[in-house]
Design a protein around this motif. Sequence first.
Motif, mmCIF file in Angstrom:
data_model
loop_
_atom_site.group_PDB
_atom_site.id
_atom_site.type_symbol
_atom_site.label_atom_id
_atom_site.label_comp_id
_atom_site.label_asym_id
_atom_site.label_seq_id
_atom_site.Cartn_x
_atom_site.Cartn_y
_atom_site.Cartn_z
ATOM 1 N N PRO A 228 0.771 -1.092 -0.177
ATOM 2 C CA PRO A 228 0.255 -0.278 -0.139
ATOM 3 C C PRO A 228 0.826 0.929 -0.569
ATOM 4 O O PRO A 228 1.302 1.138 1.315
ATOM 5 N N ASN A 229 0.756 1.849 -0.479
ATOM 6 C CA ASN A 229 1.852 3.291 -1.239
ATOM 7 C C ASN A 229 0.744 4.503 -1.637
ATOM 8 O O ASN A 229 0.980 5.467 -2.077
ATOM 9 N N ASN A 230 -0.917 4.647 -1.105
ATOM 10 C CA ASN A 230 -1.482 5.443 -1.729
ATOM 11 C C ASN A 230 -2.072 6.066 -0.521
ATOM 12 O O ASN A 230 -2.513 5.759 0.597
ATOM 13 N N GLY A 231 -2.320 7.695 -0.959
ATOM 14 C CA GLY A 231 -3.208 8.311 0.173
ATOM 15 C C GLY A 231 -2.430 8.846 0.795
ATOM 16 O O GLY A 231 -1.103 9.263 0.497
ATOM 17 N N THR A 232 -2.734 9.119 2.271
ATOM 18 C CA THR A 232 -1.438 9.680 3.093
ATOM 19 C C THR A 232 -0.738 8.555 4.208
ATOM 20 O O THR A 232 -0.759 7.806 3.740
ATOM 21 N N ARG A 236 -0.318 4.398 4.136
ATOM 22 C CA ARG A 236 0.999 3.747 3.288
ATOM 23 C C ARG A 236 0.992 3.259 3.811
ATOM 24 O O ARG A 236 1.268 3.433 5.424
ATOM 25 N N PHE A 237 1.701 1.948 3.528
ATOM 26 C CA PHE A 237 2.507 1.003 5.175
ATOM 27 C C PHE A 237 3.613 1.132 5.322
ATOM 28 O O PHE A 237 4.329 2.018 5.440
ATOM 29 N N ALA A 238 3.562 0.716 6.702
ATOM 30 C CA ALA A 238 4.258 1.754 7.824
ATOM 31 C C ALA A 238 4.883 0.527 9.215
ATOM 32 O O ALA A 238 3.447 0.104 9.476
ATOM 33 N N CYS A 239 5.277 0.161 9.135
ATOM 34 C CA CYS A 239 6.264 -0.836 10.436
ATOM 35 C C CYS A 239 7.148 0.405 11.256
ATOM 36 O O CYS A 239 6.856 -0.816 12.461
ATOM 37 N N GLN A 240 7.512 1.650 11.871
ATOM 38 C CA GLN A 240 7.514 1.796 12.667
ATOM 39 C C GLN A 240 9.035 1.302 13.288
ATOM 40 O O GLN A 240 8.675 0.978 14.389
ATOM 41 N N TYR A 264 -4.229 -4.616 6.133
ATOM 42 C CA TYR A 264 -4.209 -4.483 4.793
ATOM 43 C C TYR A 264 -4.746 -6.176 4.811
ATOM 44 O O TYR A 264 -4.318 -6.634 5.062
ATOM 45 N N ARG A 265 -5.911 -5.814 3.131
ATOM 46 C CA ARG A 265 -5.831 -7.488 3.036
ATOM 47 C C ARG A 265 -5.929 -7.087 1.195
ATOM 48 O O ARG A 265 -6.311 -6.537 0.443
ATOM 49 N N SER A 266 -5.173 -8.613 0.310
ATOM 50 C CA SER A 266 -4.868 -7.776 -0.664
ATOM 51 C C SER A 266 -5.959 -9.250 -1.277
ATOM 52 O O SER A 266 -5.255 -10.606 -0.894
ATOM 53 N N THR A 267 -6.404 -9.789 -2.319
ATOM 54 C CA THR A 267 -7.025 -10.396 -2.929
ATOM 55 C C THR A 267 -6.497 -11.240 -4.252
ATOM 56 O O THR A 267 -6.460 -12.224 -4.390
ATOM 57 N N ASP A 268 -5.455 -11.007 -4.295
ATOM 58 C CA ASP A 268 -3.928 -10.902 -5.221
ATOM 59 C C ASP A 268 -2.697 -11.274 -4.834
ATOM 60 O O ASP A 268 -1.763 -11.983 -6.017
ATOM 61 N N GLY A 269 -2.512 -11.509 -3.616
ATOM 62 C CA GLY A 269 -1.344 -11.589 -3.093
ATOM 63 C C GLY A 269 -0.517 -10.850 -3.097
ATOM 64 O O GLY A 269 0.926 -11.116 -3.573
ATOM 65 N N PHE A 270 -0.823 -9.085 -3.316
ATOM 66 C CA PHE A 270 0.103 -7.697 -3.472
ATOM 67 C C PHE A 270 1.191 -8.186 -4.507
ATOM 68 O O PHE A 270 1.837 -7.697 -5.172
ATOM 69 N N SER A 271 0.112 -8.987 -5.547
ATOM 70 C CA SER A 271 0.162 -9.408 -7.149
ATOM 71 C C SER A 271 0.187 -7.993 -7.887
ATOM 72 O O SER A 271 0.767 -7.865 -9.183
ATOM 73 N N SER A 272 -0.631 -7.037 -7.884
ATOM 74 C CA SER A 272 -0.571 -5.600 -8.400
ATOM 75 C C SER A 272 -1.570 -4.889 -6.967
ATOM 76 O O SER A 272 -1.408 -5.579 -6.211
ATOM 77 N N PRO A 273 -0.848 -3.520 -7.329
ATOM 78 C CA PRO A 273 -1.850 -2.475 -6.544
ATOM 79 C C PRO A 273 -3.424 -2.406 -6.249
ATOM 80 O O PRO A 273 -4.139 -2.103 -5.502
ATOM 81 N N ASN A 274 -3.579 -3.079 -7.100
ATOM 82 C CA ASN A 274 -5.777 -2.462 -7.507
ATOM 83 C C ASN A 274 -6.278 -3.839 -6.978
ATOM 84 O O ASN A 274 -7.519 -3.377 -6.878
ATOM 85 N N ASN A 275 -6.270 -4.500 -5.685
ATOM 86 C CA ASN A 275 -6.959 -5.306 -4.749
ATOM 87 C C ASN A 275 -6.193 -5.162 -3.159
ATOM 88 O O ASN A 275 -6.320 -6.930 -3.074
ATOM 89 N N THR A 276 -6.749 -4.455 -3.137
ATOM 90 C CA THR A 276 -5.417 -4.267 -1.711
ATOM 91 C C THR A 276 -6.561 -2.957 -1.232
ATOM 92 O O THR A 276 -7.096 -1.831 -1.176
ATOM 93 N N THR A 277 -6.857 -3.602 0.148
ATOM 94 C CA THR A 277 -8.310 -3.131 0.967
ATOM 95 C C THR A 277 -7.386 -2.583 2.555
ATOM 96 O O THR A 277 -6.823 -3.677 2.998
#
Length: 465
Positions: A228-232, A236-240, A264-277
Motif C-alpha cells: 500500500p502506497n497511496n493516500g496519506t 501507506r504501509f508503515a512498520c515503525q 491491509y487485505r490483498s485478494t491477489d497476494g500483492f501481485s498488483s496494487p489494485n486489489n488491496t483494501t
Amino acid sequence: CVSIAQDTRAGKTHVWYYLSGEIYGTSASGGSAFYLGDGLFKSTDNGLNWSPVTSTAGGNAAAFTSLFQGGWRVVTDPASDTTREVLVMATVGGIWRSANGGATWTAVRGGNINSYSYFTDVAVTSKGIFYATLSDEGPHKGIWRSTDGINWTNITPANFTARYRRIAIGINPNDEDEVWFLGETPGFGHYNNYIDSDDWSSLWKYRYRSDNGAGANDQWEERTANMPNNGTEFDRFACQGGYDLVVKVQPGTNHVFIGGACLYRSTDGFSSPNNTTQIGGYKIGTTLPFFEIYPNQHPDQHDLVFLPSDPKVAISASDGGLHRTDDCLAPFVTWNPLNNGYLTTQFYTAIIDRHQAGDGVLIGGLQDNGNFFVNNSNPQSPWRQTVNGDGAYGHILRGKSAYLLSIQQGKLVKCTLDPQGNVTAFRRFDPIGPKKGDYEFINPFAVDPSDENILYQPAGRFLYR
C-alpha cells in the motif's frame, strides 16, 4: 507475554507455553529500560495455573544477563511423536530447541550473547517444517529452513538486501510450501515518511521446490512494489522500525493480510496494487494533526488469527487489544472489541481546570491514545478523544476560552472544545526552529500563572517563550 503457544497434538492440548520479555518498542524503553522477562512459562491445565520453566529462569531483573530475558516467539512442533514435547523458541540472539518440554535447550542458530542477531522469529508448519529469521547482525543472520529444528538451510534470496532487521513469517495454511516474509529493510524497498520518520519495508513470497538441502531450486518473488502506497502517510504501509509487523494467509482463499501501523487485505497476494483494501488501524484518509482511527479497531498490528471453523472470522491483536470481525472479506470490515473491560491505558498527565474548583472537566494525556476528555464526575461517563497522538501536557485557559493540548515531541495545539469534547477550532503553535530530535518524547510546557498569553517550552538546550 510476547508469544503464546498451545501443544496441539491429540491428548496434549491442555499444555500451553508463553514467553516473557518485551525488548523493543515499549513505552518504558527510554534509556534501554526494557520490560525484561524471566524466560518461558508453562501451564498443564489449559492456562489456569502457570509455572516458570526453570531452565530459562533466573535472569537479573535489573540487568540484561540472559538471552532468555527477551523473546519474540515460541512454537510447539505439531508433528513430533507423543513421547516428546518439542519446542522451538526465538529469543534475542538466537533460535533454541528443546525436545523435553523445556527442561534443557540447545542453541540451533546463534545463542551467543556477545555475537548475535537482535531480531529473530520462528514459525512451524503442520508437518513440523520450521522457518526462522535472524536480523543482519552476527554470523547466523538470514532466512532459514529446517525439517527437524536441528539442521538448518540458509534460504535467503540472492537479491535480498544487505540490511534487514525484524522479519515476520507467514506460512500459507492452504499450501505449506509457500511462505511469506515481511520485514523492515532500512534503505531498501517500500518507503514512507511516516510521522516525519524514514520507514522502509519489503514483502517476499517464497516457494519450496526441492529437497536437495541447498535450496537451489526454491522460488522467490518480491512483492514489495505492490505494498500500500497511496493516500496519506497513515494509509501507506508503515512498520515503525519493525515494531508492528504481521503477515498472514487466510485459510481457504489465499488472500494475504499484512499489518504494520494499519491492517491491509490483498485478494491477489500483492501481485498488483489494485486489489488491496485497508481494513484496520487508522481511519482511511486521516491526516495530522487530528488523525482518527479505524472504527472499533486500533493502530499498530501485532497478530491476526482466523477462526478454524469459519476463516471469515478474524481476531486482530494490536496496541488497542483484541478486536473481532465476522467478515474479514467485507468491502468495509466491521470490528468489535473483545477487551471486555480490560484496559491498559497509561496516563502521562491529567489536566483539570485550575480556575474552577470542583469542575467536571478532566483530560487525560494518554500513551498512544491522545488527549481524552470527559465533562462529568460520574466514573461511568464515556470519554471523548480530542487531539490524537501520544497525549502529553495541557492547560485549560480561564473560562474555558481555549484548551492548550500537546502530543509527542512538543507539538502544541490551541483549540476550542464543545461541552462534549468535540474540537470546534484549532491552531498548531509550537515554536518554529526546534528539530524533532530536540524535544523529549513527552515534552513539557508551562503557562505563566499571571498572564496566560505567555507560555514557555524547552527544546534541547533552549527555552522558548
